[in-house]
Design a protein around this motif. Structure first.
Motif, PDB file in Angstrom:
ATOM      1  N   GLU A 139       0.632  -1.156   0.489  1.00  0.00           N
ATOM      2  CA  GLU A 139       0.148  -0.245  -0.053  1.00  0.00           C
ATOM      3  C   GLU A 139       0.992   1.130   0.269  1.00  0.00           C
ATOM      4  O   GLU A 139       1.895   1.570   0.331  1.00  0.00           O
ATOM      5  CB  GLU A 139      -0.937   0.370   1.021  1.00  0.00           C
ATOM      6  N   ASP A 140       0.302   2.046  -0.543  1.00  0.00           N
ATOM      7  CA  ASP A 140       1.292   3.253  -0.875  1.00  0.00           C
ATOM      8  C   ASP A 140       0.106   4.561   0.165  1.00  0.00           C
ATOM      9  O   ASP A 140      -0.749   4.738   0.037  1.00  0.00           O
ATOM     10  CB  ASP A 140       0.984   4.226  -1.972  1.00  0.00           C
ATOM     11  N   VAL A 141       1.003   5.417   0.502  1.00  0.00           N
ATOM     12  CA  VAL A 141       0.048   7.271   1.004  1.00  0.00           C
ATOM     13  C   VAL A 141       0.265   8.003  -0.306  1.00  0.00           C
ATOM     14  O   VAL A 141       1.783   8.307  -0.397  1.00  0.00           O
ATOM     15  CB  VAL A 141       0.838   6.903   2.725  1.00  0.00           C
ATOM     16  N   VAL A 142      -0.703   8.531  -0.080  1.00  0.00           N
ATOM     17  CA  VAL A 142      -1.000   9.653  -0.487  1.00  0.00           C
ATOM     18  C   VAL A 142      -0.934  11.142  -0.084  1.00  0.00           C
ATOM     19  O   VAL A 142      -1.990  10.867   1.035  1.00  0.00           O
ATOM     20  CB  VAL A 142      -1.786   9.410  -2.432  1.00  0.00           C
ATOM     21  N   ASN A 181       8.682   5.905  -9.274  1.00  0.00           N
ATOM     22  CA  ASN A 181       8.613   4.879  -9.462  1.00  0.00           C
ATOM     23  C   ASN A 181       7.230   3.854  -9.358  1.00  0.00           C
ATOM     24  O   ASN A 181       7.037   4.083  -8.234  1.00  0.00           O
ATOM     25  CB  ASN A 181       9.980   4.884 -10.233  1.00  0.00           C
ATOM     26  N   HIS A 182       8.133   3.160  -9.523  1.00  0.00           N
ATOM     27  CA  HIS A 182       6.511   1.856  -9.104  1.00  0.00           C
ATOM     28  C   HIS A 182       7.429   1.421  -7.517  1.00  0.00           C
ATOM     29  O   HIS A 182       6.484   0.986  -7.476  1.00  0.00           O
ATOM     30  CB  HIS A 182       7.463   0.152  -9.903  1.00  0.00           C
ATOM     31  N   PHE A 183       8.412   2.068  -6.767  1.00  0.00           N
ATOM     32  CA  PHE A 183       8.756   1.356  -5.952  1.00  0.00           C
ATOM     33  C   PHE A 183       7.935   2.339  -5.005  1.00  0.00           C
ATOM     34  O   PHE A 183       8.368   2.664  -3.500  1.00  0.00           O
ATOM     35  CB  PHE A 183      10.283   1.225  -5.861  1.00  0.00           C
ATOM     36  N   THR A 184       8.226   4.187  -5.105  1.00  0.00           N
ATOM     37  CA  THR A 184       7.673   5.083  -4.494  1.00  0.00           C
ATOM     38  C   THR A 184       5.923   4.486  -3.414  1.00  0.00           C
ATOM     39  O   THR A 184       5.568   4.132  -3.871  1.00  0.00           O
ATOM     40  CB  THR A 184       7.629   5.795  -5.227  1.00  0.00           C
ATOM     41  N   LYS A 185       6.633   4.892  -2.221  1.00  0.00           N
ATOM     42  CA  LYS A 185       5.263   5.174  -1.544  1.00  0.00           C
ATOM     43  C   LYS A 185       4.761   5.992  -0.703  1.00  0.00           C
ATOM     44  O   LYS A 185       3.419   5.954  -0.703  1.00  0.00           O
ATOM     45  CB  LYS A 185       6.311   3.797  -0.001  1.00  0.00           C
ATOM     46  N   ILE A 186       5.447   7.050  -0.440  1.00  0.00           N
ATOM     47  CA  ILE A 186       5.153   8.552   0.133  1.00  0.00           C
ATOM     48  C   ILE A 186       4.565   9.472  -1.386  1.00  0.00           C
ATOM     49  O   ILE A 186       5.962   9.523  -1.511  1.00  0.00           O
ATOM     50  CB  ILE A 186       5.842   8.857   0.988  1.00  0.00           C
ATOM     51  N   LYS A 187       4.212   9.944  -2.038  1.00  0.00           N
ATOM     52  CA  LYS A 187       3.248   9.559  -2.653  1.00  0.00           C
ATOM     53  C   LYS A 187       3.415  11.290  -3.061  1.00  0.00           C
ATOM     54  O   LYS A 187       1.868  11.461  -2.186  1.00  0.00           O
ATOM     55  CB  LYS A 187       3.109   9.164  -4.172  1.00  0.00           C
ATOM     56  N   PHE A 188       4.049  12.425  -3.053  1.00  0.00           N
ATOM     57  CA  PHE A 188       2.781  14.123  -2.826  1.00  0.00           C
ATOM     58  C   PHE A 188       2.001  14.142  -4.196  1.00  0.00           C
ATOM     59  O   PHE A 188       3.022  13.511  -5.027  1.00  0.00           O
ATOM     60  CB  PHE A 188       3.821  14.987  -2.365  1.00  0.00           C
ATOM     61  N   SER A 203     -11.465   3.493  -7.781  1.00  0.00           N
ATOM     62  CA  SER A 203     -11.374   2.864  -6.740  1.00  0.00           C
ATOM     63  C   SER A 203     -10.046   3.096  -5.225  1.00  0.00           C
ATOM     64  O   SER A 203      -9.720   2.898  -4.334  1.00  0.00           O
ATOM     65  CB  SER A 203     -11.276   0.896  -6.048  1.00  0.00           C
ATOM     66  N   LEU A 204      -8.726   3.786  -5.480  1.00  0.00           N
ATOM     67  CA  LEU A 204      -7.634   3.773  -5.320  1.00  0.00           C
ATOM     68  C   LEU A 204      -7.121   2.847  -5.290  1.00  0.00           C
ATOM     69  O   LEU A 204      -6.875   2.984  -3.774  1.00  0.00           O
ATOM     70  CB  LEU A 204      -7.874   5.722  -4.324  1.00  0.00           C
ATOM     71  N   SER A 205      -7.379   1.739  -6.122  1.00  0.00           N
ATOM     72  CA  SER A 205      -6.549   0.618  -4.109  1.00  0.00           C
ATOM     73  C   SER A 205      -5.601   0.929  -4.800  1.00  0.00           C
ATOM     74  O   SER A 205      -4.594  -0.284  -2.742  1.00  0.00           O
ATOM     75  CB  SER A 205      -7.207  -0.756  -5.671  1.00  0.00           C
ATOM     76  N   ALA A 206      -4.386   1.461  -5.176  1.00  0.00           N
ATOM     77  CA  ALA A 206      -2.976   1.767  -5.062  1.00  0.00           C
ATOM     78  C   ALA A 206      -2.064   2.281  -3.329  1.00  0.00           C
ATOM     79  O   ALA A 206      -1.626   2.283  -2.649  1.00  0.00           O
ATOM     80  CB  ALA A 206      -2.376   2.385  -5.440  1.00  0.00           C
ATOM     81  N   TYR A 207      -3.956   2.503  -2.592  1.00  0.00           N
ATOM     82  CA  TYR A 207      -3.555   3.178  -1.705  1.00  0.00           C
ATOM     83  C   TYR A 207      -4.332   2.818  -0.234  1.00  0.00           C
ATOM     84  O   TYR A 207      -5.260   2.405  -0.082  1.00  0.00           O
ATOM     85  CB  TYR A 207      -4.191   5.062  -1.616  1.00  0.00           C
ATOM     86  N   GLY A 208      -3.475   2.733   0.857  1.00  0.00           N
ATOM     87  CA  GLY A 208      -3.505   2.493   1.866  1.00  0.00           C
ATOM     88  C   GLY A 208      -4.251   3.300   2.724  1.00  0.00           C
ATOM     89  O   GLY A 208      -4.914   4.058   3.487  1.00  0.00           O
ATOM     90  N   CYS A 209      -3.939   5.111   2.136  1.00  0.00           N
ATOM     91  CA  CYS A 209      -4.103   6.104   3.002  1.00  0.00           C
ATOM     92  C   CYS A 209      -3.926   7.017   2.351  1.00  0.00           C
ATOM     93  O   CYS A 209      -2.913   7.558   1.425  1.00  0.00           O
ATOM     94  CB  CYS A 209      -3.003   6.203   4.554  1.00  0.00           C
ATOM     95  N   VAL A 210      -5.267   8.240   2.344  1.00  0.00           N
ATOM     96  CA  VAL A 210      -5.103   9.207   1.249  1.00  0.00           C
ATOM     97  C   VAL A 210      -4.970  10.421   2.623  1.00  0.00           C
ATOM     98  O   VAL A 210      -6.203  10.519   3.409  1.00  0.00           O
ATOM     99  CB  VAL A 210      -6.362   9.494   0.763  1.00  0.00           C
TER     100      VAL A 210
END
Ligand code: CDP
Ligand code: MG
Length: 732
Positions: A139-142, A181-188, A203-210
């Motif tokens: 999961e990523d955080v945006v 990139n494919h590995f980025t976890k914290i996205k601004f 569904s913004l499924s890549a993100y565990g937290c917005v």
């Protein structure tokens, strides 16, 4: 032990081998580099599916470690110092001091509202806390930001703090730039960018937290995101990947957000603001620019050296003019004994390397003072250190829509009282400070308490288009503040006229329009350029219009004349848009290494041209994706371009009446031609404009002369309307 999901024995063998290879490699790496740079937590928490994703994740961490190790060795010790410095600074931030409490609150609540003074560490620290403690391995955080420049500078700051290259663990995505990139976890991301992501992937499924940051700004895009994340959160509620939502804001309007998310928990961070003395102008101010300059001048003579100023102004042009005026102070021989002023500027379109200069300290022994001239971006989005004096002009440039006249305009307006407090607060971050308001107490009392949310004062064309693109009904959308039904209806009208909707449903044209990160009118001209054989030209024009002015003008009288002479070769007698196009074409023909000096010689803004070039690439990518025939240009026959502009901007027409005044066709409002227009001194009968700027009165900014007879061919449905009949029958 991790739970291992085996799809087949062969896969199992490959995965397990890969997994152990990676682990051993990482251990080896740790032992070589010293575990102190092992800043990442073990991502293998609780029960984790052991599949290729996990292996890839592991690989990311190793890659990141390698890259930090490389950086630490290759870049001298000062980088280490910097990281240590950041670490020390972070330790005292209110967010860090309350980290455990915050962490458990985030864990416990599916939605959390975090309120704290600017500079508490919300934007830089909370995403790291979420990444380290909350997220699952895939999961990523945006984190959203209303402004591009803030998204970029914050991502860079955080990637520094975790000691990785930007675009690795921490990255950003803003319009026309993707540093992930494919590995980025914290996205601004800018809020607009997350909105586009949500259109493509509902569904913004890549993100565990917005994390919706700067929520108090209430930009249209953040307001839309509120509705979208609430919906996504509900739909993922009982699934294996629920969505966590964090709303962060600087001011105290938290209840509105909490109510919206069904009584969500609010956490107030302990502030640490020092005393600020506030001074108002004695009399009502009429010319805020002049009075701001006089105040800077006075204070510069009175304030001790090294006491830096932060000056709030409304936009790039004003900031550049002020910077120029301040340069004169430096050259004044009678002020030789005063500190040298180092002017720094900060506004949305400033490129990163330039805007980062505002964060840099002066040399330790320099006899100088830093004066930062900023738009309201420094109000809350970015934290500036060392500010002792704030000078607040009391104005802000906002986009307004007048529903009664359907006119869209950029307007300089009074700020609200809440904004005035925020601005003053910038002076008291590290020690006691002063705020000089270039408005009287009476003018302050007349200001509204809070700013009006953008969604209640803007043209909703784009909003309705985006909601339709997500298969939702704009009338039923769960807005935090619902715009009027009239405003939505008007937006439908505009979209209908552009061919984006038919009977309130998106047409094929409408679907294509949603693919562009542009106002629907601009997407429309790109799409219709196919029929006029001028796609290359229109994409160039749209790219240039998406940046600030490419012409350098605010110079001394002598240089102003030189600039005008240099710009003559690009001039067009019929259109500012064509002038932009000619300039951009010439710029693109110059070899890369000569571009900078060519721009200097021609009084052009290289940064803005470079930005336009990037914008162009991205727009062409979208055109390719839509299988549009790119590369067509109509050379020096500019009529097709002018007609094509009409396909999107037929609502933005004005004609000259008998009294030699321009009247807009739709709003029937008097408008002048902006002095920067190439058509300033000429009086063509009918013109099209792409922007209205309202200062003391409305000005049309970018203008193209139109032959009114073209309406019959170009927009046959429209010319029959009453207003257009008035235009058709008008004569000089
Ligand atoms: O979001 P909030 O306003 O609460 O604070 P922040 O942006 O996380 O900033 C926390 C601290 O980091 C501030 O005290 C700034 O001094 C520092 N910072 C910085 O030096 N440079 C940046 N680009 C961003 C933050
Ligand atoms: Mg912040």
């Amino acid at each position: 032990m991790p739970y291992i999901l085996l799809s087949s024995s062969l896969n199992c063998f490959v995965y397990v081998t890969l997994y152990f290879c990676l682990i051993s490699f990482e251990r080896l790496l740790d032992s070589c580099t010293g575990s102190n740079i092992s800043i990442f937590k073990n991502p293998f928490r609780n029960s984790i599916r052991f599949d290729l994703n996990v292996a890839l994740n592991r690989f990311t961490h190793i890659r990141i470690k390698l890259s930090s190790h490389r950086r630490l060795i290759m870049n001298d010790l000062s980088k280490m110092d910097l990281v240590k410095y950041f670490d020390d600074e972070r330790k005292s931030l209110p967010v860090t001091l309350q980290k455990d409490k915050l962490c458990s609150l985030i864990k416990k609540n599916e939605t959390l509202i975090i309120i704290g003074e600017t500079g508490s560490g919300k934007t830089t620290q909370i995403p790291q806390i979420v990444y380290e403690n909350i997220l699952g391995p895939d999961e990523d955080v945006v984190v959203t930001q209303p402004r591009r420049v803030a998204a970029i500078s914050l991502a860079e700051r955080v990637s520094y703090e975790v000691n990785t290259e930007i675009g690795d663990l921490v990255g950003y995505r803003v319009r026309f730039i993707d540093k992930t990139n494919h590995f980025t976890k914290i996205k601004f991301m800018t809020d607009g960018m997350l909105l586009r992501t949500a259109i493509l992937e509902k569904s913004l499924s890549a993100y565990g937290c917005v994390i919706l940051d700067e929520a108090h700004e209430r930009t249209v895009n953040t307001d839309l995101l509120f509705g979208i994340v609430k919906r996504v959160q509900n739909s993922r509620k009982n699934s294996s990947n629920p969505l966590k939502v964090i709303v962060m804001s600087a001011t105290m309007n938290a209840d509105l957000f909490a109510d919206y998310f069904g009584n969500a928990q609010i956490v107030y961070l302990q502030g640490r603001l020092h005393d600020i003395k506030i001074f108002h102008a004695k009399k009502n101010v009429e010319d805020y620019f002049h009075d701001t300059f006089v105040t800077i001048f006075q204070l510069h003579k009175e304030a001790p050296e090294r006491h830096d100023f932060l000056v709030f102004l409304t936009g790039q042009e004003e900031i550049e003019n002020m910077a120029l005026a301040i340069e004169h102070i430096n050259q004044d021989p009678s002020l030789r004994n005063y500190p040298v002023i180092k002017v720094r500027t900060l506004y949305a379109s400033l490129p990163t390397n330039e805007q980062l200069k505002v964060f840099m300290s002066l040399e330790p022994n320099e006899f100088a003072r830093k004066i930062i001239l900023s738009t309201n971006i420094a109000e809350t989005s970015v934290t500036l250190t060392g500010i002792k004096y704030v000078i607040d002009c009391g104005k802000v440039k906002v986009r307004c829509f007048h529903p009664e006249t359907s006119m869209d305009a950029l307007k300089v307006e009074n700020i609200s009282q809440a904004q005035a407090e925020q601005r003053a607060g910038r002076a008291g971050r590290e020690s006691d400070g002063y705020c000089y308001r270039i408005y009287s107490k009476q003018q302050y009392d007349e200001m509204t308490k809070d700013p009006v949310p953008e969604i209640l004062r803007c043209n909703l064309g784009n909003v309705v288009l985006q909601i339709l693109a997500m298969n939702m009904d704009p009338y039923k959308f769960d807005f935090i503040n619902k715009p009027s039904t009239d405003a939505i209806e008007q937006a439908y009208n505009m979209l209908g006229n552009l061919g984006a909707t038919k009977n309130s449903i998106l047409t094929e044209m409408g679907h294509k329009m949603t693919k562009f990160p542009l106002d629907p009118r601009y997407s429309k001209i790109i799409l219709s350029s196919v029929n006029y054989g001028c796609m290359e030209d229109i994409v160039n024009i749209v790219s240039i219009l998406s940046t600030d002015s490419i012409f350098v003008s605010s110079l001394s009288e002598k240089k102003k004349k030189q600039a005008e002479d240099a710009h003559t070769k690009f001039k067009s007698s019929v259109s500012d848009h064509i002038m932009l196009l000619k300039t951009f074409r010439s710029y693109r023909k110059i070899r890369k290494e000569s571009k900078s000096s060519w721009c200097d010689d021609n009084f052009l803004n290289l940064r803005n041209l470079e930005y336009a070039d990037r914008a162009r690439e991205q727009l062409l990518d979208i055109c390719r994706y839509l299988h549009l025939p790119i590369g067509q240009s109509c050379g020096d026959n500019f009529d097709p371009i002018r007609k094509c502009l009409l396909t999107g901007f037929f609502e933005n027409l004005a004609y000259l009446n008998q009294e030699k005044k321009y009247i807009t066709v739709n709003a029937k409002k008097e408008c002048k031609i902006h002095p920067t227009s190439t058509l300033f001194h000429s009086y063509p009968h009918c013109v099209l404009y792409t922007e209205i700027i309202e200062t003391s009165q409305p000005y049309m900014k970018y203008i193209t002369v139109i032959d009114k007879e073209w309406l019959l061919d170009v927009v046959p449905n429209v010319h029959q309307r009453h207003n257009y009949q008035v235009l058709m029958n008008s004569e000089l």
